[in-house]
Design a protein around this motif. Structure first.
Motif, mmCIF file in Angstrom:
data_model
loop_
_atom_site.group_PDB
_atom_site.id
_atom_site.type_symbol
_atom_site.label_atom_id
_atom_site.label_comp_id
_atom_site.label_asym_id
_atom_site.label_seq_id
_atom_site.Cartn_x
_atom_site.Cartn_y
_atom_site.Cartn_z
ATOM 1 N N GLU A 124 0.830 -1.213 0.000
ATOM 2 C CA GLU A 124 0.000 0.000 0.000
ATOM 3 C C GLU A 124 0.863 1.262 0.000
ATOM 4 N N PRO A 158 -8.695 -3.605 7.279
ATOM 5 C CA PRO A 158 -9.644 -2.646 6.698
ATOM 6 C C PRO A 158 -10.307 -3.244 5.449
ATOM 7 N N LYS A 159 -11.628 -2.988 5.291
ATOM 8 C CA LYS A 159 -12.414 -3.639 4.225
ATOM 9 C C LYS A 159 -11.799 -3.471 2.829
ATOM 10 N N THR A 160 -11.316 -2.259 2.514
ATOM 11 C CA THR A 160 -10.754 -2.049 1.164
ATOM 12 C C THR A 160 -9.552 -2.966 0.945
ATOM 13 N N LEU A 161 -8.752 -3.147 1.991
ATOM 14 C CA LEU A 161 -7.558 -3.996 1.851
ATOM 15 C C LEU A 161 -7.943 -5.471 1.770
ATOM 16 N N HIS A 163 -10.597 -6.623 0.327
ATOM 17 C CA HIS A 163 -11.018 -6.880 -1.053
ATOM 18 C C HIS A 163 -9.842 -6.857 -2.013
ATOM 19 N N ARG A 164 -8.868 -6.000 -1.724
ATOM 20 C CA ARG A 164 -7.744 -5.849 -2.655
ATOM 21 C C ARG A 164 -6.774 -7.031 -2.581
ATOM 22 N N TYR A 165 -6.555 -7.575 -1.400
ATOM 23 C CA TYR A 165 -5.454 -8.540 -1.231
ATOM 24 C C TYR A 165 -5.880 -9.967 -0.883
#
Ligand code: SAM
Length: 265
Positions: A124, A158-161, A163-165
């Motif tokens: 990130e 964290p939710k965004t992470l 989904h990303r990873y």
């Protein structure tokens, strides 16, 4: 389940074996736990109690398997993350040249939750890095390399992470996630015993050794801290667990005001 009768001497002998091999200090209160672990190894090796003790005394590979069962492997993603976040921000703000590859050593990585969490944050931050992730236990290293986890272990991500990873599991993997290849490629998993092995690398930017010294006594922790000191570059970091302290140990790390559990060389 625990029909094993463990005499005081047998307990002390096993305690000594565990201490000598792994540094883990089993106190009297762990006797029942030790019995259940013995029962498990007896089942798997198809031996009765006396046969198993003789087998353990004469077989180094079985000692490895036995230690594997007595270690506590509890871990989860983004655990005690304040010191890690500080370290990543420091690296980000201090990149002297674009080609720097940061080297991190997670020295008791358990099932991989910790090195993967660090890798995600370094990705990130847009940094280049490699992580050596080590543990005494073969079984946790196998889980780490596989990279599949129950979703509740990612509660702090964290939710965004998330989904990303991570890939969401389906079918028989419902309720599980798998860490993505782009994270895994930065990490190499290897067996390393903090008590008996010599550090593989003398120039890492950070050693992360968290929630393992809590099982060691003070002389053992002191030896381990000073062994790991040699592996860190000058101004490099040393992270320990929140429940751990270097306070009564002789060592050369300096603490970082306002960031508990993080030290600098
Ligand atoms: C409670 S876990 C901590 C995992 C992770 N660092 C964290 O904080 O979430 C402790 C780990 O230390 C490992 N361990 C115990 N004794 C060790 C030793 N002598 N050398 C290397 N690893 C050891 C155990 O196998 C276990 O995986």
């Amino acid at each position: 389940m625990n029909e094993i009768v463990l005499s005081k001497n047998q307990f002390l002998e096993l305690k000594h074996l565990v201490y000598q091999t792994s540094g883990i200090n089993l106190h009297e209160g762990k006797k029942e736990l030790l019995k259940s672990k013995l029962a498990k190894r007896m089942r798997l090796t198809k031996k009765n109690f006396d046969q198993y003790l003789a087998y353990l005394a004469s077989n180094d590979q079985e000692v490895v398997e036995f230690i594997d069962t007595v270690t506590t492997n509890h871990s989860y993603f983004f655990r005690e993350n304040k010191s890690i976040a500080y370290m990543v921000q420091h690296f980000k703000g201090s990149v002297p040249n674009k080609n720097q590859v940061f080297k991190i050593w997670c020295a008791a990585c358990s099932t991989g939750d910790e090195p993967y969490s660090i890798a995600i944050q370094l990705l990130e931050a847009g940094l280049d890095f490699s992580i050596l992730a080590t543990d005494i236990s073969h079984s946790v290293l196998a889980t780490a390399a596989r990279g599949i986890y129950r979703i509740d272990k990612t509660r702090n991500v964290p939710k965004t992470l998330l989904h990303r990873y991570f890939q969401q599991g389906t079918g028989k993997y419902q309720g599980h996630v798998k860490i993505k290849k782009q994270v895994q490629t930065h990490i190499s998993f290897q067996r390393f015993n903090l008590i008996t092995d010599t550090p593989p690398d003398q120039g890492v930017d950070a050693v992360v050794c968290r929630n393992v010294m809590i099982y060691f006594d003070m002389p053992t922790s002191e030896k381990v801290v000073n062994k790991l000191y040699g592996a860190v570059v000058p101004r490099g970091f040393f992270a320990i667990g929140n429940a751990e302290s270097l306070m009564n140990l002789t060592h050369k790390f300096s603490s970082i005001p306002g960031v508990p559990s993080l030290y600098v060389k």
